[in-house]
Design an enzyme around this catalytic site. Structure first.
Site, PDB file in Angstrom:
ATOM      1  CE  LYS A 279      40.719 -49.127 -26.743  1.00  9.06           C
ATOM      2  NZ  LYS A 279      40.810 -48.089 -25.709  1.00  9.06           N
TER       3      LYS A 279
ATOM      4  CB  ILE B 100      33.537 -51.596 -25.517  1.00  6.94           C
ATOM      5  CG1 ILE B 100      34.247 -51.643 -26.869  1.00  6.94           C
ATOM      6  CG2 ILE B 100      33.911 -52.800 -24.672  1.00  6.94           C
ATOM      7  CD1 ILE B 100      34.124 -50.381 -27.676  1.00  6.94           C
TER       8      ILE B 100
ATOM      9  CB  SER C 288      28.375 -59.884 -17.541  1.00  5.43           C
ATOM     10  OG  SER C 288      28.502 -58.720 -16.735  1.00  5.43           O
TER      11      SER C 288
ATOM     12  CG  ASP D 233      40.710 -47.049 -22.423  1.00  5.75           C
ATOM     13  OD1 ASP D 233      40.886 -48.257 -22.233  1.00  5.75           O
ATOM     14  OD2 ASP D 233      39.750 -46.592 -23.074  1.00  5.75           O
TER      15      ASP D 233
END
Length: 310
Positions: A93, A16, A38, A171
């Site tokens: 989200k 994403i 990351s 999700d």
């Protein structure tokens, strides 16, 4: 918009982030991508990269805000750490693994005087706001939500989505709930649900839900992670003024006398909102979609179905 660009760090560089967040940031002059974080993925050419948020905060460049694109199960600690340093925070989200932790973050942001933004991207689909305006004042007779997609296409190799807090089929389903809570004129709540959970997983692969709004209108929801071929992201509302249909996840709006379709602009819309919130020192944290998912786990009947492997 005035002032210098907001120095932004993106934490979590999965699908994403690469597909949506990084292009939207690059296209918005209000932001400067100052760093990426990351432990599992490489960074962006020309941008400082760090294995953890702690490392960035200890030795990295100065930043004003962070965007958390990590799985929801680890998001609270990262958000709390950022807020404690006076940074603005954008939550992908769902905003957290539980409703209570998001409430705690909201309180922390308010106490710190910084922005916390729970970003429901589907609300920025082009048909959503016109749908909300059209439904205002109408009598609703029936609402049907069908949200079916292929998990192998949209979440390849994302094991976290099947773990507790990963939501499984909710999700994507929470995107539909983020739209419904925004466009429907009355609050609604769960009355029944069946959650289908694979024998080898901890989260549902499909769900059938029934809601009722405070005016007595029935709302049904059909979720499935096993759909192949064309995907279904549709909300149909029968009213006293005719039928409204939002399709393609909110990108196309069909009204009795018109069809509205525009190019996708969800994530550019999110970042435009984030800029405004930061400039105004405001937060926007709507937990209603997450609360409805939590209620499905609380009140829904669980049934075990055949094992599912990616």
């Amino acid at each position: 918009m005035t002032g210098a660009p907001i120095r932004l760090a993106v934490v979590g560089l999965g699908k994403i982030a690469h597909d949506q967040h990084l292009p939207a940031i690059a296209a918005n002059p209000g932001f400067d991508l100052a760093a990426t974080v990351s432990p599992h993925h490489g960074g962006v050419a020309g941008t400082p990269h760090f294995p953890s948020l702690g490392d960035l905060l200890a030795v990295g460049p100065a930043i004003d805000a962070v965007v958390l694109c990590t799985p929801p199960q680890v998001r609270y600690d990262l958000a709390a750490q950022a807020l404690a340093r006076g940074l603005h925070v954008f939550l992908e989200k769902p905003p957290g693994a539980t409703v209570a932790e998001v409430a705690a973050l909201s309180n922390q942001a308010q106490a710190s005087g910084v922005t916390l933004f729970a970003g429901w991207h589907s609300r920025f689909a082009p048909g959503v706001e016109p749908a909300r305006e059209w439904l205002a004042g109408k009598r609703l007779d029936r609402v049907a939500i069908v949200w079916r997609e292929d998990v192998r296409v949209w979440h390849p190799g994302q094991a976290w989505i099947w773990e507790p807090g990963g939501l499984g089929v909710f999700d994507p389903g929470i995107n539909a709930l983020s739209i419904a809570t925004h466009i429907l004129p009355h609050a609604f709540f769960l009355t029944a649900a069946t959650l289908s959970i694979p024998a080898n997983r901890a989260a549902p692969i499909a769900a059938d839900l029934v809601f009722r709004d405070t005016a007595g209108t029935a709302i049904t929801m059909d979720l499935d992670f096993r759909q192949t071929g064309p995907q279904s992201w549709d909300i149909t509302v029968d009213t006293d003024g005719g039928t409204l249909t939002l399709s393609s996840g909110g990108a196309v709006l069909h009204l009795p006398d018109a069809t509205i379709a525009h190019d996708e602009r969800e994530y550019p819309g999110l970042y435009a909102r984030f800029v405004d919130l930061i400039r105004d020192r405001r937060s926007e944290v709507d937990t209603r979609p997450l609360q409805l998912v939590a209620d499905a786990f609380l009140r829904g009947r669980q049934q075990i179905v055949e094992a599912f492997d990616d």
